[in-house]
Motif scaffolding. Structure first.
Motif, mmCIF file in Angstrom:
data_model
loop_
_atom_site.group_PDB
_atom_site.id
_atom_site.type_symbol
_atom_site.label_atom_id
_atom_site.label_comp_id
_atom_site.label_asym_id
_atom_site.label_seq_id
_atom_site.Cartn_x
_atom_site.Cartn_y
_atom_site.Cartn_z
ATOM 1 N N TYR A 68 0.845 -1.196 0.000
ATOM 2 C CA TYR A 68 0.000 0.000 0.000
ATOM 3 C C TYR A 68 0.880 1.245 0.000
ATOM 4 N N GLU A 69 1.873 1.269 0.871
ATOM 5 C CA GLU A 69 2.722 2.456 1.019
ATOM 6 C C GLU A 69 3.519 2.768 -0.242
ATOM 7 N N ILE A 70 4.067 1.750 -0.891
ATOM 8 C CA ILE A 70 4.834 2.013 -2.109
ATOM 9 C C ILE A 70 3.901 2.491 -3.220
ATOM 10 N N MET A 71 2.733 1.874 -3.348
ATOM 11 C CA MET A 71 1.785 2.296 -4.377
ATOM 12 C C MET A 71 1.276 3.702 -4.097
ATOM 13 N N TYR A 72 1.051 3.991 -2.827
ATOM 14 C CA TYR A 72 0.607 5.324 -2.427
ATOM 15 C C TYR A 72 1.621 6.368 -2.889
ATOM 16 N N GLU A 85 -6.108 7.944 -2.811
ATOM 17 C CA GLU A 85 -7.344 7.473 -2.174
ATOM 18 C C GLU A 85 -8.516 7.471 -3.149
ATOM 19 N N LYS A 86 -8.566 8.458 -4.048
ATOM 20 C CA LYS A 86 -9.640 8.513 -5.044
ATOM 21 C C LYS A 86 -9.540 7.320 -6.000
ATOM 22 N N VAL A 87 -8.331 7.096 -6.514
ATOM 23 C CA VAL A 87 -8.135 5.992 -7.470
ATOM 24 C C VAL A 87 -8.335 4.656 -6.762
ATOM 25 N N TYR A 88 -7.790 4.534 -5.569
ATOM 26 C CA TYR A 88 -7.915 3.289 -4.790
ATOM 27 C C TYR A 88 -9.386 2.968 -4.531
ATOM 28 N N ALA A 89 -10.175 3.972 -4.195
ATOM 29 C CA ALA A 89 -11.613 3.759 -3.981
ATOM 30 C C ALA A 89 -12.281 3.313 -5.280
ATOM 31 N N ASP A 90 -11.856 3.921 -6.403
ATOM 32 C CA ASP A 90 -12.441 3.560 -7.705
ATOM 33 C C ASP A 90 -12.079 2.145 -8.136
ATOM 34 N N THR A 91 -11.015 1.576 -7.569
ATOM 35 C CA THR A 91 -10.625 0.204 -7.912
ATOM 36 C C THR A 91 -11.329 -0.808 -7.025
ATOM 37 N N LYS A 93 -10.821 -0.711 -3.842
ATOM 38 C CA LYS A 93 -9.771 -0.905 -2.838
ATOM 39 C C LYS A 93 -8.986 -2.192 -3.092
ATOM 40 N N SER A 94 -8.513 -2.300 -4.325
ATOM 41 C CA SER A 94 -7.735 -3.465 -4.742
ATOM 42 C C SER A 94 -6.308 -3.053 -5.075
ATOM 43 N N LEU A 95 -5.359 -3.543 -4.294
ATOM 44 C CA LEU A 95 -3.960 -3.251 -4.577
ATOM 45 C C LEU A 95 -3.510 -3.912 -5.879
ATOM 46 N N ASP A 100 -1.741 -2.596 -11.543
ATOM 47 C CA ASP A 100 -1.959 -2.533 -12.985
ATOM 48 C C ASP A 100 -2.055 -1.085 -13.451
ATOM 49 N N ILE A 101 -2.741 -0.256 -12.701
ATOM 50 C CA ILE A 101 -2.864 1.165 -13.059
ATOM 51 C C ILE A 101 -1.490 1.825 -13.054
ATOM 52 N N ILE A 102 -0.688 1.528 -12.045
ATOM 53 C CA ILE A 102 0.654 2.106 -11.968
ATOM 54 C C ILE A 102 1.486 1.682 -13.176
ATOM 55 N N MET A 103 1.393 0.436 -13.564
ATOM 56 C CA MET A 103 2.147 -0.025 -14.734
ATOM 57 C C MET A 103 1.697 0.705 -15.998
#
Length: 127
Positions: A68-72, A85-91, A93-95, A100-103
């Motif tokens: 979570y911390e590295i993705m954050y 938090e906005k993007v995480y909520a839209d997923t 709450k799936s790391l 995948d979004i980060i990639m």
């Protein structure tokens, strides 16, 4: 008469779950992205090698917190403060989805850099 020179925008807009985010591509940000991308790749490799089935609940929670911390940190850098938090909520709450979004965001930066390198090579080689 003056010659008009086109100036590329120093950002890319990306749409995630019907929301538009601006990812800046100036020199300072690109250096920061490079640093955080290398860290993310290293951590992702480390995460993928873990055998969660052999971990205790406490170890799993610690690993999840680390993920979570590295993705954050990556998303906040790429898309701006309070974006994670906005993007995480839209997923949902799936790391896993966040990874995948980060990639995909990393690909946006990579494509922009490749396009520049291709134009630069063509200019110098005449091809």
């Amino acid at each position: 008469m003056a010659i008009k020179i086109d100036v590329q925008k120093t950002y890319e807009e990306v749409e995630i779950a019907d929301k538009i985010y601006r990812m800046y591509l100036n020199d300072e940000k690109l250096r920061e992205y490079d640093k955080v991308f290398r860290k993310f790749r290293k951590e992702s490799l480390k995460m993928s090698e873990r055998d969660y089935s052999k971990m205790t609940d406490k170890e799993q929670k610690a690993a999840e917190k680390e993920n979570y911390e590295i993705m954050y940190s990556v998303v906040e850098l790429l898309l701006g403060e309070e974006s994670f938090e906005k993007v995480y909520a839209d997923t949902g709450k799936s790391l896993l989805v966040m990874a995948d979004i980060i990639m995909q965001l990393m690909e946006v930066v990579g494509k922009r850099m490749q396009a520049f390198k291709k134009r630069e090579k063509a200019y110098y080689t005449g091809k």
